[in-house]
Enzyme design. Structure first.
Site, PDB file in Angstrom:
ATOM      1  CG  HIS A  79      -2.190  -1.196   0.895  1.00 18.81           C
ATOM      2  ND1 HIS A  79      -2.861  -1.884   1.738  1.00 18.81           N
ATOM      3  CD2 HIS A  79      -3.101  -0.879  -0.332  1.00 18.81           C
ATOM      4  CE1 HIS A  79      -3.451  -1.727   1.781  1.00 18.81           C
ATOM      5  NE2 HIS A  79      -3.972  -2.073  -0.338  1.00 18.81           N
ATOM      6  CD  GLU A  81      -7.205  -8.234 -18.117  1.00 16.37           C
ATOM      7  OE1 GLU A  81      -6.292  -6.922 -17.355  1.00 16.37           O
ATOM      8  OE2 GLU A  81      -8.684  -7.881 -18.005  1.00 16.37           O
ATOM      9  CG  ASP A 138      -3.982  -8.810 -15.434  1.00 16.25           C
ATOM     10  OD1 ASP A 138      -3.218  -9.213 -13.938  1.00 16.25           O
ATOM     11  OD2 ASP A 138      -4.662  -8.373 -14.968  1.00 16.25           O
ATOM     12  CB  CYS A 195      -5.929   0.645 -20.153  1.00 20.27           C
ATOM     13  SG  CYS A 195      -6.116  -0.924 -19.697  1.00 20.27           S
TER      14      CYS A 195
END
Ligand code: PEP
Ligand code: MG
Length: 544
Positions: free
Chosen positions: A169, A402, A426, A473
């Site tokens: 995080h 992906e 991915d 993306c």
């Protein structure tokens, strides 16, 4: 650049036991909750809604009666309050750390962060590194998410840590805050003196100690503009759209303010997070309206729910799987188990698309058969929304590429949809069989590797043969090394984080698309990412 260390945050003293200790714990919990609420509000005010959720989750831990009850029992037995908190939460952190999934392992840091915050509250000290006297780079062994969120961005230019991974995080927060950061540099703190000059390159993932004058000279003296709404056109006249990835309304506002040409990826799963129930069709319409309104005339690509694997959704619990990344995630989950959810999203999207330039995109597609199932559901949703609507008109429909099977089968898929968006996060993990959340495997999943470039080349050609638009993306879209190659391979759109829009537009304008195409062709024939980097250096396409 100056270094100051986050070391010396101090050991705990003054922790009490017995009934005084229980009171001390209660006060500490309340104090940390107030601090977290202030930091959450700050993130939210900057539009970082999903990131604020990281701290919200910590606040939830503080509300868990198991913490107060478990720790109070130990305190009453005579343990100091700080030790009791650590002992109560340790099994939870250990369980996460022992998980085979690196995402859960990284979440152990969040639990330990809560322990540290309580410890600091009991000591009456702040857990945030002391502010430097002048704008500096922070070097630390590790930074907890709450510390990262509390950094004064006027004084902290970036940070480097010994610990942490790109998916923890802390790193996610740094990216969202637009803070250059490099994590996981072994031996860093001992190698850098307080006040020593360092050169931090968040794009390259490097930190240079005592950089030579010629390295410093390559650093741009002026910060890039924060916004740029002009089109990005190469020197020889090819337009590349620069969109933004967004996770909600605030992100869309940031994207619009940054001058993005559209939303290239609206991760709808974030619209579902933060609630213990799934949103209704009407609730989804309301949020989509807000996102689309923020973008005005500019298009928004809504990706249907992509949950499972590293993105669990509390309101949609699923049975555990041996290989979640290869499991029932993304579109598979809805097609196999919950077509009703897909229909809700489709109806919401169709209703909003009547008033705004909204496009719909499906994640984790592997086969033409899946696309045909989706299109049958979409036809049903169209009839639900407007029984008189002609099928096949209106809202453009696309898929993410992906999964390697979709990339290799792009020819057949292009016949079925209006556009593609390459999900290279991915695609890279599946192509190299290298878990995207495992930092140890990061060098293997190199986005400049010719194997990936060839796959992208194949997808762009398949799309263009059928006059389909193809965007990208994944994180690769904002990789300054990769952009010239992607322009050379003919990508129509790059979707990046809002803070990167102006920089990527400026880079595209500096390029000659024909020259990029020649370099990309040469890169496809090389044997690895290192050779591609050398080629880019020789052809003066190295980022500067
Ligand atoms: C991707 O896989 O590249 C992508 C953009 O989707 P996500 O990161 O949400 O899986
Ligand atoms: Mg993906």
């Amino acid at each position: 650049m100056w270094r100051w260390s986050a070391a010396g945050l101090g050991p705990t003293s003054g922790a009490l036991s017995g009934s005084e200790g229980v009171d001390q714990l209660g006060r500490a919990i309340e104090k940390v909750k107030v601090d977290l609420a202030a930091k959450t509000a700050r993130l939210q005010a900057s539009g970082l809604i999903a990131e604020a959720g990281i701290l919200d989750a910590q606040a939830l831990m503080l509300d868990d009666p198991a913490l107060l009850d478990g720790a109070s029992e130990l305190i009453t037995q005579g343990r100091p309050a700080d030790e009791a908190v650590a002992a109560t939460l340790a099994p939870f952190a250990q369980m996460l750390r022992a998980s085979p999934d690196p995402v859960f392992q990284a979440r152990a840091v969040d639990v330990e962060d809560v322990v540290e915050q309580l410890r600091h509250a009991m000591q009456g000290v702040t857990g945030t590194p002391p502010p430097p006297r002048q704008p500096s780079i922070l070097v630390a062994r590790d930074l907890a998410p709450s510390q990262t969120a509390g950094l004064d961005r006027a004084l902290v230019l970036g940070f480097a840590t010994e610990q942490g991974s790109a998916t923890a995080h802390t790193a996610i927060l740094a990216r969202a805050l637009g803070l250059p950061a490099v994590v996981g540099i072994a031996g860093l703190v001992d190698a850098v003196e307080d006040g020593q000059a360092v050169l931090l390159d968040g794009d390259e993932g490097t930190l240079m100690i005592d950089p030579p004058a010629d390295a410093v000279a390559t650093v741009p003296s002026a910060a890039p503009p924060a916004a740029d709404a002009e089109p990005a056109v190469t020197r020889d006249g090819r337009r590349v759209e620069i969109g933004c990835n967004a996770a909600g309304v605030e992100d869309a506002r940031r994207a619009a303010a940054a001058g993005a040409d559209g939303i290239g990826l609206l991760r709808s799963e974030f619209l579902f997070l933060g609630s213990d129930r799934l949103p209704s069709e009407d609730e989804q319409v309301a949020v989509l309206e807000e996102v689309a309104t923020a973008m005005g005339e500019r298009p928004v690509i809504l990706r249907t729910l992509d949950v499972g694997a590293d993105k669990p959704l509390p309101s949609l619990p699923q049975p555990p799987e041996a290989n979640p990344a290869l499991g029932v995630r993304g579109l598979r989950l809805q097609l196999l188990r919950r077509p009703d959810l897909l229909l809700d999203q489709m109806r919401a999207a169709l209703r909003v698309s009547a008033r705004h330039p909204l496009r719909l995109m499906f994640p984790m597609v592997s086969t033409v058969d899946e696309v045909r199932q989706v299109k049958a559901l979409l036809a049903q949703a169209r009839l639900d929304v407007n029984p008189n609507a002609a099928d096949g008109t209106g809202m453009p429909v696309g898929i993410m590429i992906e999964v390697p099977a979709a990339a290799v089968g792009a020819d057949a898929l292009a016949a079925e949809v209006d556009f593609f968006s390459l999900g290279t996060n991915d695609l890279t993990q599946y192509l190299f069989a290298a878990d995207r959340t495992n930092p140890e495997l990061a060098p293997l999943a190199d986005s400049l590797h010719p194997a990936l470039l060839r796959m992208i080349d194949q997808v762009v050609k398949a799309a263009h043969r059928r006059h389909r638009w193809v965007g990208l993306c994944g994180e690769m879209a904002s990789d300054l090394w990769a952009v010239p190659l992607l322009v050379g391979l003919g990508i129509d759109e790059l979707s990046v984080h809002p803070p990167a829009v102006a920089r990527i537009k400026a880079l595209v304008r500096s390029l000659d698309a024909a020259e990029c195409a020649r370099v990309a062709r040469a890169a496809l024939k090389l044997d690895g990412g290192a050779a591609v980097r050398r080629l880019l250096e020789r052809r003066r396409l190295r980022p500067r």
